[in-house]
Write a protein that holds these residues in place. Structure first.
Motif, PDB file in Angstrom:
ATOM      1  N   ALA A  95       9.874  -0.328   6.120  1.00 61.38           N
ATOM      2  CA  ALA A  95       9.784  -1.770   5.929  1.00 61.38           C
ATOM      3  C   ALA A  95      10.877  -2.201   4.965  1.00 61.38           C
ATOM      4  O   ALA A  95      11.441  -1.390   4.228  1.00 61.38           O
ATOM      5  N   GLU A  96      11.168  -3.504   4.974  1.00 61.33           N
ATOM      6  CA  GLU A  96      12.235  -4.006   4.112  1.00 61.33           C
ATOM      7  C   GLU A  96      11.840  -3.992   2.650  1.00 61.33           C
ATOM      8  O   GLU A  96      12.698  -3.929   1.763  1.00 61.33           O
ATOM      9  N   GLN A  97      10.533  -4.041   2.366  1.00 62.57           N
ATOM     10  CA  GLN A  97      10.058  -3.933   0.992  1.00 62.57           C
ATOM     11  C   GLN A  97       8.767  -3.129   0.972  1.00 62.57           C
ATOM     12  O   GLN A  97       7.991  -3.143   1.933  1.00 62.57           O
ATOM     13  N   VAL A  98       8.536  -2.432  -0.156  1.00 63.23           N
ATOM     14  CA  VAL A  98       7.334  -1.621  -0.290  1.00 63.23           C
ATOM     15  C   VAL A  98       6.883  -1.632  -1.741  1.00 63.23           C
ATOM     16  O   VAL A  98       7.702  -1.669  -2.660  1.00 63.23           O
ATOM     17  N   VAL A  99       5.580  -1.606  -1.941  1.00 66.24           N
ATOM     18  CA  VAL A  99       4.981  -1.511  -3.270  1.00 66.24           C
ATOM     19  C   VAL A  99       4.505  -0.083  -3.476  1.00 66.24           C
ATOM     20  O   VAL A  99       3.905   0.524  -2.580  1.00 66.24           O
ATOM     21  N   VAL A 100       4.759   0.460  -4.691  1.00 70.46           N
ATOM     22  CA  VAL A 100       4.390   1.847  -4.966  1.00 70.46           C
ATOM     23  C   VAL A 100       4.065   1.988  -6.451  1.00 70.46           C
ATOM     24  O   VAL A 100       4.678   1.320  -7.290  1.00 70.46           O
ATOM     25  N   PRO A 101       3.093   2.832  -6.805  1.00 74.91           N
ATOM     26  CA  PRO A 101       2.840   3.095  -8.227  1.00 74.91           C
ATOM     27  C   PRO A 101       4.094   3.607  -8.927  1.00 74.91           C
ATOM     28  O   PRO A 101       4.828   4.453  -8.380  1.00 74.91           O
TER      29      PRO A 101
END
Length: 323
Positions: A95-101
């Motif tokens: 994906a063009e953006q991702v959230v991650v710890p």
């Protein structure tokens, strides 16, 4: 944002590029604008409906990526905006953006490009956690990697050699055998032509550690190839999930069989693995002792082609998707 999902499990045609809302980082998380994402065999299993995301994880595929920090959540101070990073994910890399710890994120190591870093975190974390942390590989040991030309195999060969081990690996073609020798493998066995246990015995070698992606099909042979007090670490089941284990042979060798999965571990465990791995591996990347091996780079629109390359096993190293 553009993202890749699977609407119905199946072949490569099941992969769809769709529009999804961009995620927002929560406390302790970072938002990454993705430059490249590594394609892993686990992604193929997810596409086929055989490897569901862990609870709470996105259905967007992708277990690793590289990119730039676009936003940070509350409590994150280690990553200024614009920092070039790579990340170990539970999903969402395609994906063009991702959230991650934030604990699963690391600065891109010196000596490689942002693009190359897209295929680094999953293989480096997998090899470090399984071969070195669990398998306890040390200098002077012998290690056997099945699938030496894979992303995990190419990283494993380099890391094991850097730490002073003797490296044995199996491959399916002569070209892949030459490739693994060039990376430093001491003994390369074409499994289509020879029995790896017999060849190792001919060379008076037994494995202190085996990293196995095959599973049931190789269980008996792997036990035979182990040294006394050897450790078999199973991380894949391409050859089936049920096999017969000769406990007598295992007892005679005082050996151990372990099976692990990285994706389903809690973030705290993944963060600990990333921290330990970065401390040991990043200096080797920076000085050129270890490098990510990139077989092909394809735009996200060609994600089906990328999966086909892995299904055909025509690659040596990593296949990357770019945005």
């Amino acid at each position: 944002m553009r993202a890749v999902v699977v609407t119905e499990p199946g072949g490569v045609d099941a992969l769809e590029v769709v529009d999804r809302p961009a995620p927002e980082p929560g406390p302790g998380e970072v938002l990454i604008t993705v430059a490249a994402a590594g394609v892993n065999r686990a992604d193929l299993l997810q596409r086929q409906g055989m490897y569901d995301p862990p609870p709470g994880a996105t259905d967007i595929l992708g277990l690793e990526c590289s990119g730039e920090i676009a936003a940070v959540g509350e409590g994150v101070t280690d990553f200024p905006l614009g920092t070039q990073v790579c990340a170990l994910l539970s999903g969402g890399g395609y994906a063009e953006q991702v959230v991650v710890p934030a604990g699963q994120v690391a600065n891109v190591p010196r000596g490689i490009s942002l693009l190359e870093a897209g295929g680094l975190m999953e293989v480096a974390s997998t090899v470090w956690s399984n071969v070195f942390m669990m398998g306890k590989l040390k200098s002077g040991d012998t290690v056997l990697f099945h699938g030496g030309s894979s992303g995990i195999g190419t990283m494993g060969i380099q890391l094991a050699k850097a730490f002073g081990a003797t490296v044995v690996t199996t491959v399916g073609t002569d070209a892949k055998a030459d490739f693994c020798r060039d990376l430093g493998a001491d003994l390369v066995i074409n499994y289509r032509e020879s029995d790896f246990v017999e060849v190792m015995r001919e060379h008076d070698l037994a494995a202190d550690v085996i990293l196995d992606i095959i599973g049931a099909k190789y269980l008996e042979s792997n036990i035979a190839a182990l040294a006394t007090a050897g450790r078999l670490v199973v991380i894949g089941m391409q050859g089936g999930v049920k096999g017969e284990l000769n406990l007598g042979r295992l007892l005679a060798k005082r050996a151990a069989v372990m099976a692990t999965s990285l994706r389903a571990r809690p973030s705290s465990e993944k963060s600990a693995i990333v921290s330990a791995m970065v401390a040991q591996v990043w200096p080797l990347v920076a000085d050129g002792s270890v490098r990510p091996i990139v077989h092909a780079t394809l735009p996200i629109e060609q994600v089906r082609d990328a999966h086909q390359v892995l299904e055909d096993s025509s690659h040596s190293g990593k296949v990357l998707l770019t945005f």
